[in-house]
Scaffold this motif. Structure first.
Motif, PDB file in Angstrom:
ATOM      1  N   HIS A   1       0.825  -1.215   0.000  1.00 35.85           N
ATOM      2  CA  HIS A   1       0.000   0.000   0.000  1.00 35.85           C
ATOM      3  C   HIS A   1       0.858   1.264   0.000  1.00 35.85           C
ATOM      4  N   TYR A   2       1.693   1.420   1.033  1.00 35.04           N
ATOM      5  CA  TYR A   2       2.447   2.653   1.241  1.00 35.04           C
ATOM      6  C   TYR A   2       3.926   2.328   1.439  1.00 35.04           C
ATOM      7  N   HIS A   3       4.771   2.999   0.661  1.00 35.49           N
ATOM      8  CA  HIS A   3       6.193   2.660   0.731  1.00 35.49           C
ATOM      9  C   HIS A   3       6.811   3.069   2.065  1.00 35.49           C
ATOM     10  N   GLU A   4       6.268   4.120   2.737  1.00 32.20           N
ATOM     11  CA  GLU A   4       6.858   4.541   4.008  1.00 32.20           C
ATOM     12  C   GLU A   4       6.808   3.424   5.045  1.00 32.20           C
TER      13      GLU A   4
ATOM     14  N   GLU B   1      -1.842   2.865  -6.799  1.00 33.60           N
ATOM     15  CA  GLU B   1      -1.409   3.403  -8.090  1.00 33.60           C
ATOM     16  C   GLU B   1      -0.497   4.606  -7.895  1.00 33.60           C
ATOM     17  N   ASP B   2      -0.076   4.827  -6.668  1.00 33.67           N
ATOM     18  CA  ASP B   2       0.790   5.958  -6.379  1.00 33.67           C
ATOM     19  C   ASP B   2       2.149   5.760  -7.054  1.00 33.67           C
ATOM     20  N   ALA B   3       2.548   6.714  -7.873  1.00 26.66           N
ATOM     21  CA  ALA B   3       3.763   6.580  -8.682  1.00 26.66           C
ATOM     22  C   ALA B   3       5.019   6.504  -7.812  1.00 26.66           C
ATOM     23  N   ILE B   4       5.082   7.315  -6.758  1.00 31.09           N
ATOM     24  CA  ILE B   4       6.273   7.327  -5.907  1.00 31.09           C
ATOM     25  C   ILE B   4       6.427   5.994  -5.174  1.00 31.09           C
TER      26      ILE B   4
ATOM     27  N   LEU C   1       9.007   0.546  -4.843  1.00 34.90           N
ATOM     28  CA  LEU C   1       8.861  -0.908  -4.843  1.00 34.90           C
ATOM     29  C   LEU C   1       9.735  -1.537  -5.927  1.00 34.90           C
ATOM     30  N   TYR C   2       9.711  -0.995  -7.127  1.00 35.24           N
ATOM     31  CA  TYR C   2      10.531  -1.547  -8.210  1.00 35.24           C
ATOM     32  C   TYR C   2      12.022  -1.456  -7.873  1.00 35.24           C
ATOM     33  N   SER C   3      12.405  -0.406  -7.149  1.00 33.09           N
ATOM     34  CA  SER C   3      13.824  -0.248  -6.820  1.00 33.09           C
ATOM     35  C   SER C   3      14.302  -1.334  -5.860  1.00 33.09           C
ATOM     36  N   ILE C   4      13.502  -1.697  -4.848  1.00 36.52           N
ATOM     37  CA  ILE C   4      13.963  -2.728  -3.911  1.00 36.52           C
ATOM     38  C   ILE C   4      13.853  -4.125  -4.534  1.00 36.52           C
TER      39      ILE C   4
END
Length: 417
Positions: free
Chosen positions: A99-102, A132-135, A140-143
């Protein structure tokens, strides 16, 4: 005639040799008794000092016996019951709704710690995007690109149930999970394998579903209240405060004697903290107000969640998480948390049915062997899930995410060069 003396309620002849021998024997017994207790006392002191600097020497805290420190007899397998190695013959996969990267950035530390390559149990981690939050998606793709065991499933709610495969053991871990006890994953896996007739084994998720009332008992939930205005701490720098998760670094609550948290209480300001009330809470804190008054919030309110989280961090710092522990709860009448549970891929559809219908009743569902499956909560594996049901008007206005992040960075996250 020999003189006689009255000693200890009886007469004794001073010239009586046998009587004198008895006295000497009694004296030696007294000295032996004193010596024995001296040895026991010094041994306890030595053990207390040794276990203070090396707690792993014995399976319980010796100081708790001397200073009445609370501890629980319901330990995970490795706390006093020996090691439990990763079972072989099948894959263990974590399904993580994202849901939320934080918040998932905190969970990432625990997932990395539990990977098989790091001597954990997880062979793979599958993230299921539900945003759908771009940030957040970029993070997520980076990790995932940095960790071979990480992968991303097609997005969509309930997608984690659809991608489950037979003969694979899954751990559904919500992406907003912000604390895992060291042995939470191995513990529920062990319980699942030891109870093959179980449909799902849930961890002991703080303040979730059926456990909300249990975790609200006095002594577990502590009297924390929201600070009503900024409280300066000039003796510590902003950097120290930002990176310190410990509730003991906070001042005691200050405010009007008549203040209490009522239903519909609004956050006082962004980034506010919750502070321990000095003295008995009466009905002033959210949980007490919800139990003892008609004007208090419900157990699902954000204020109750804030009090629970600060109480949890308090116990975590004091190393007395035993307050939350219990052995095993089979088929609770109330719903169980879906945020941290273990199940076989073959049972994914049945587990999803339970959660979608908010019911643990499995009486109409039987396995092919004719046995009725059970739902179990394992009280030995502790997990904390951050749930902001009220969005920005609730837990998000506290500093709890920062505190959980600081704990993970200090104690869990793997340091990279």
């Amino acid at each position: 005639m020999a003189r006689e003396l009255l000693i200890m309620g009886r007469t004794r002849n001073l010239r009586d040799v046998e009587s004198n021998k008895e006295e000497n024997s009694s004296t030696w017994r007294d000295w032996a008794f004193v010596l024995l207790w001296s040895v026991v006392g010094y041994t306890c002191i030595i053990l207390t000092v040794l276990t203070y600097f090396n707690p792993g020497l014995i399976p319980f805290d010796v100081s708790s016996l001397l200073f009445r420190k609370e501890f629980s007899p319901f330990f995970a397998f490795s706390q006093g019951t020996g090691q439990y190695t990763k079972p072989q013959g099948f894959k263990i996969v974590a399904l993580v709704p994202f849901h939320y990267h934080e918040r998932t950035a905190i969970l990432d530390c625990y997932l990395q710690q539990n990977l098989a390559q790091n001597h954990g149990f997880l062979d793979q981690v599958v993230f299921v995007p539900q945003t759908e939050d771009a940030i957040s998606m970029e993070w997520l793709y980076s990790i995932v690109n940095q960790t071979p065991e990480y992968t991303i499933a097609p997005p969509g709610h309930d997608m984690e149930w659809q991608i489950a495969r037979e003969n694979v053991m899954y751990i559904r871990i919500d992406g907003d999970t912000v604390f895992l006890e060291d042995n939470a994953i191995p513990t529920i896996i062990k319980t699942k394998l030891e109870n093959p007739n179980s449909l799902m084994v849930s961890a002991n998720v703080v303040n979730e579903a059926a456990l909300a009332s249990l975790h609200s008992h006095p002594g577990v939930a502590l009297p924390y209240l929201p600070e009503l205005y900024h409280v300066e701490q000039p003796s510590r720098s902003k950097s120290q405060l930002k990176n310190d998760w410990r509730p003991s670094s906070l001042p005691h609550w200050q405010g009007p004697p008549s203040f209490k948290v009522t239903k519909g209480f609004k956050p006082p300001f962004e980034g506010h903290r919750w502070l321990l009330l000095n003295g008995a809470s009466s009905d002033r804190d959210p949980i007490a107000a919800s139990v003892y008054t008609d004007t208090g919030p419900t157990l699902d309110d954000w204020t109750v969640g804030a009090q629970q989280h600060y109480s949890f961090l308090h116990h975590l710092e004091d190393n007395d998480l035993g307050h939350y522990k219990f052995p095993m709860w089979v088929d609770p009448t109330e719903r169980i948390s879906k945020n941290f549970g273990c199940f076989w891929g073959n049972d994914a559809i049945a587990v999803r049915h339970i959660f979608n219908h908010h019911s643990n009743h499995t009486s109409s569902r039987y396995r092919s062997d004719g046995n009725r499956p059970h739902v179990i909560i394992d009280g030995k594996g502790l997990v904390s899930h951050y749930s902001a049901r009220q969005g920005a008007a609730g837990l998000d206005t506290t500093d709890l995410v920062c505190r959980y992040r600081a704990y993970a960075q200090e104690n869990v996250c793997r340091q990279t060069e």
